[in-house]
Design a protein around this motif. Structure first.
Motif, mmCIF file in Angstrom:
data_model
loop_
_atom_site.group_PDB
_atom_site.id
_atom_site.type_symbol
_atom_site.label_atom_id
_atom_site.label_comp_id
_atom_site.label_asym_id
_atom_site.label_seq_id
_atom_site.Cartn_x
_atom_site.Cartn_y
_atom_site.Cartn_z
ATOM 1 N N HIS A 2 -36.829 -127.503 -106.215
ATOM 2 C CA HIS A 2 -37.374 -127.224 -105.423
ATOM 3 C C HIS A 2 -38.519 -125.861 -105.130
ATOM 4 C CE1 HIS A 2 -36.227 -125.716 -100.877
ATOM 5 N NE2 HIS A 2 -37.646 -126.402 -100.402
ATOM 6 N N ILE A 3 -40.030 -125.921 -104.380
ATOM 7 C CA ILE A 3 -40.510 -125.709 -105.065
ATOM 8 C C ILE A 3 -41.806 -124.737 -103.822
ATOM 9 C CG2 ILE A 3 -43.316 -125.161 -106.001
ATOM 10 C CD1 ILE A 3 -42.193 -127.330 -107.974
ATOM 11 N N LEU A 4 -41.680 -123.181 -103.873
ATOM 12 C CA LEU A 4 -42.230 -122.271 -102.374
ATOM 13 C C LEU A 4 -43.526 -122.359 -102.995
ATOM 14 C CD1 LEU A 4 -42.806 -120.877 -99.649
ATOM 15 C CD2 LEU A 4 -41.662 -118.632 -100.880
ATOM 16 N N ARG A 23 -44.954 -135.272 -107.188
ATOM 17 C CA ARG A 23 -44.724 -135.902 -109.038
ATOM 18 C C ARG A 23 -42.770 -135.861 -108.360
ATOM 19 N NH1 ARG A 23 -45.814 -136.403 -113.316
ATOM 20 N NH2 ARG A 23 -44.994 -134.523 -114.378
ATOM 21 N N GLY A 24 -42.399 -135.644 -107.296
ATOM 22 C CA GLY A 24 -41.587 -136.880 -106.600
ATOM 23 C C GLY A 24 -40.712 -134.287 -106.426
ATOM 24 N N HIS A 25 -40.854 -133.542 -106.547
ATOM 25 C CA HIS A 25 -40.607 -131.834 -106.343
ATOM 26 C C HIS A 25 -40.561 -132.080 -104.441
ATOM 27 C CE1 HIS A 25 -40.836 -130.898 -109.996
ATOM 28 N NE2 HIS A 25 -41.654 -131.394 -110.228
ATOM 29 N N ILE A 26 -39.678 -130.859 -104.169
ATOM 30 C CA ILE A 26 -39.038 -131.086 -102.530
ATOM 31 C C ILE A 26 -40.432 -129.974 -102.235
ATOM 32 C CG2 ILE A 26 -37.604 -129.912 -100.517
ATOM 33 C CD1 ILE A 26 -35.809 -131.843 -101.920
ATOM 34 N N VAL A 27 -40.889 -129.427 -101.045
ATOM 35 C CA VAL A 27 -42.224 -128.406 -101.556
ATOM 36 C C VAL A 27 -42.170 -127.571 -100.141
ATOM 37 C CG1 VAL A 27 -44.163 -127.384 -102.010
ATOM 38 C CG2 VAL A 27 -43.420 -129.738 -102.978
ATOM 39 N N ASP A 28 -42.268 -126.795 -99.949
ATOM 40 C CA ASP A 28 -42.740 -126.145 -98.849
ATOM 41 C C ASP A 28 -43.934 -124.903 -99.542
ATOM 42 O OD1 ASP A 28 -40.367 -126.136 -96.784
ATOM 43 O OD2 ASP A 28 -38.916 -125.869 -98.405
ATOM 44 N N ALA A 29 -44.259 -124.103 -97.809
ATOM 45 C CA ALA A 29 -45.525 -123.569 -98.236
ATOM 46 C C ALA A 29 -45.600 -122.717 -97.407
ATOM 47 C CB ALA A 29 -46.552 -124.542 -98.153
ATOM 48 N N ALA A 30 -46.408 -121.217 -97.432
ATOM 49 C CA ALA A 30 -46.515 -120.306 -96.785
ATOM 50 C C ALA A 30 -47.755 -119.771 -96.931
ATOM 51 C CB ALA A 30 -45.281 -119.159 -96.678
ATOM 52 N N ALA A 31 -48.545 -119.588 -95.922
ATOM 53 C CA ALA A 31 -50.057 -119.110 -96.117
ATOM 54 C C ALA A 31 -50.583 -117.848 -95.756
ATOM 55 C CB ALA A 31 -50.714 -120.017 -94.540
ATOM 56 N N VAL A 41 -36.558 -115.218 -98.926
ATOM 57 C CA VAL A 41 -35.314 -114.997 -99.120
ATOM 58 C C VAL A 41 -34.785 -115.620 -98.311
ATOM 59 C CG1 VAL A 41 -34.062 -112.668 -97.253
ATOM 60 C CG2 VAL A 41 -36.315 -112.340 -98.665
ATOM 61 N N THR A 42 -35.048 -116.584 -97.399
ATOM 62 C CA THR A 42 -33.458 -117.373 -96.638
ATOM 63 C C THR A 42 -33.728 -118.583 -97.065
ATOM 64 O OG1 THR A 42 -35.410 -118.287 -95.319
ATOM 65 C CG2 THR A 42 -34.833 -116.211 -94.918
ATOM 66 N N GLN A 43 -34.216 -119.085 -97.632
ATOM 67 C CA GLN A 43 -34.181 -120.235 -98.532
ATOM 68 C C GLN A 43 -33.770 -120.426 -99.821
ATOM 69 O OE1 GLN A 43 -35.666 -123.851 -97.388
ATOM 70 N NE2 GLN A 43 -36.884 -122.541 -96.091
ATOM 71 N N ARG A 44 -33.382 -121.350 -100.535
ATOM 72 C CA ARG A 44 -32.783 -121.448 -102.015
ATOM 73 C C ARG A 44 -33.973 -122.138 -102.978
ATOM 74 N NH1 ARG A 44 -31.490 -122.961 -106.025
ATOM 75 N NH2 ARG A 44 -31.160 -125.544 -105.401
ATOM 76 N N PHE A 45 -34.907 -120.993 -103.557
ATOM 77 C CA PHE A 45 -36.292 -122.516 -104.323
ATOM 78 C C PHE A 45 -35.898 -122.300 -106.426
ATOM 79 C CE2 PHE A 45 -37.671 -120.925 -100.493
ATOM 80 C CZ PHE A 45 -38.399 -121.734 -99.877
ATOM 81 N N ASP A 46 -36.019 -123.477 -106.932
ATOM 82 C CA ASP A 46 -36.205 -123.000 -107.906
ATOM 83 C C ASP A 46 -37.529 -122.210 -108.282
ATOM 84 O OD1 ASP A 46 -34.241 -124.258 -108.457
ATOM 85 O OD2 ASP A 46 -35.028 -126.177 -107.755
ATOM 86 N N GLY A 47 -38.692 -122.101 -107.591
ATOM 87 C CA GLY A 47 -39.465 -121.710 -108.500
ATOM 88 C C GLY A 47 -40.761 -120.616 -107.346
#
Ligand code: CA
Length: 227
Positions: A2-4, A23-31, A41-47
């Protein structure tokens, strides 16, 4: 994983997002830095992929706040356009784990993310996700259900990947919306229609529906075929 991604350059952010998602990762983004910090801070990411120059709050400040104020140790890969030793040192002082100078190769970004995650003792979920008759290989995006292969559109596939991360657990609608659509505003109809599409594709392939509706709450992936 899970990547931000925290990056304000639209083309770079989109390239990273599309590549990592494919590539099969779960991705979130902020601009911007503020949204990035909030998500981190509010979510758990792996990187976290963190751009140095950001509107709102720069990457180094974000990194420092995350480490020193929020006490969050998610591995951070700093992306910087400024190839100066000084910036690099400042990045590490702020608590970044590694850095890459732009322009970078997308494969290199993924390799560094995985390496950082492993150094922290994390397991890389780029292996087969499986429960009962259902399996999904994030490397090839190959889905198999009751012996048949299943083709899914991208968002439905992501929905399945999230639920396969913890088979048997009930996921709330809100949680699934957030995991799949992130800050893109998804209406309740969006989740409903993608879930419907996912269940129909799986039922057609495997002869039964492995997803259960949990009344007024959300959905659950069953771990054993119905008897
Ligand atoms: Ca920037």
């Amino acid at each position: 994983m899970h990547i931000l991604i925290v990056e304000d350059h639209p083309a770079i952010a989109t390239n990273l997002y599309d590549f990592l998602e494919a590539r099969g990762h779960i991705v979130d983004a902020a601009a911007d830095g503020i949204t990035g910090l909030h998500l981190a801070v509010t979510q758990r990411f792996d990187g976290i992929l963190l751009d140095l120059g950001l509107p709102g709050m720069d990457g180094i400040t974000l990194c420092r706040k995350l480490r020193r104020e929020a006490d969050i140790n998610t591995p951070i890969l700093m992306l910087t356009a400024r190839d100066t030793l000084n910036d690099k040192l400042k990045g590490f002082d702020g608590g970044a784990d590694d850095y890459l100078v732009k322009p970078f190769a997308l494969k290199e970004v993924e390799a560094r993310l995985i390496a950082m995650h492993k150094r922290r003792g994390g397991k890389v979920t780029n292996c087969l996700l499986k429960t009962g008759d259902l399996s999904f290989d994030p490397k090839t995006l190959f889905i198999q259900f009751a012996g048949a292969s299943v083709k899914l559109p991208r968002k439905s596939l992501r929905l399945l990947a999230v639920m396969l991360g913890e088979p048997g657990r009930v996921f709330s609608r809100r949680e699934l919306e957030w995991e799949v659509w992130g800050s893109e505003l998804a209406t309740s109809e969006t989740l409903r229609s993608h879930m419907h599409e996912l269940r129909r594709a799986l039922s057609r392939a495997g002869g039964y529906d492995p997803i259960e509706t949990v009344h007024r709450f959300g959905y659950r992936l069953i771990t054993h075929p119905p008897s």
